[in-house]
Write a protein that holds these residues in place. Structure first.
Motif: not given
Length: 196
Positions: A40-45, A92-103, A105-109
């Motif tokens: 839950p602390r990896a990236a703010r929702i 599938f592409f839309l779903c992959a865009l919502l959840f990238p393989t790595s976060m 580079d980003y501090d939050s969703y």
């Protein structure tokens, strides 16, 4: 073997392949949500992001439900088959865009979603246009049975999506996803509640 049996067998085969791609899409959403719970602390929702996750989950389940109508087609050719797989791939592409393989580079969703909003809403528009073609594939009578609301709904979603792709206004994004979810529930239960 008569044509009706061949069409039924083809339909079954197509549904299996489509089911695999749809399953990958649903798995991407569910894995993403599980990752949020696990870390839950990896990236703010971001509630808007979660709203689009819910929208896509609902749309995917709905898509699988309504594709049953393909069984009524007398013949399904390779072009239609390829088109349907491409339609599933857009999900599938839309779903992959919502959840990238790595976060990393980003501090939050929120940061991630707003930085990828052009891609997300571009794919959403492509999926909605593809949906119009898919509906026409099931027959002109079926298309007309949905009335003017169906193409109007699609145009409204696309226009709102274009605006969402351009703006970073958080209130607009929140209002859009609330509208999209509410209308999707309304549409499903008014038009597609029972398979015929």
């Amino acid at each position: 073997m008569d044509a009706a049996v061949t069409a039924a067998e083809t339909f079954t085969h197509i549904r299996v392949v489509m089911g695999m791609v749809v399953s990958l899409s649903l798995a991407r959403l569910l894995n993403g949500l599980a990752g949020i719970v696990q870390h839950p602390r990896a990236a703010r929702i971001y509630p808007v992001h979660l709203g689009w996750v819910a929208f896509l989950f609902l749309f995917l389940v709905h898509f699988w439900w309504w594709e049953y109508r393909l069984h009524a087609l007398p013949v399904i050719g390779f072009a239609a088959y390829l088109f349907l797989i491409a339609f599933c791939a857009l999900f599938f592409f839309l779903c992959a865009l919502l959840f990238p393989t790595s976060m990393q580079d980003y501090d939050s969703y929120e940061h991630y979603f707003l930085s990828r909003r052009t891609w997300f809403f571009g794919f959403l528009a492509a999926m909605l246009v593809t949906d119009i073609i898919d509906t026409a594939l099931k027959g002109w009578d079926y298309f007309l049975s949905l009335g003017y609301e169906y193409p109007a709904r699609t145009v409204v979603y696309i226009v709102l999506g274009i605006i969402a792709a351009i703006t970073t206004d958080r209130r607009y994004h929140a209002a859009f996803v609330i509208f999209a979810l509410a209308y999707q529930f309304y549409w499903i239960f008014r038009v597609y509640d029972i398979l015929t």
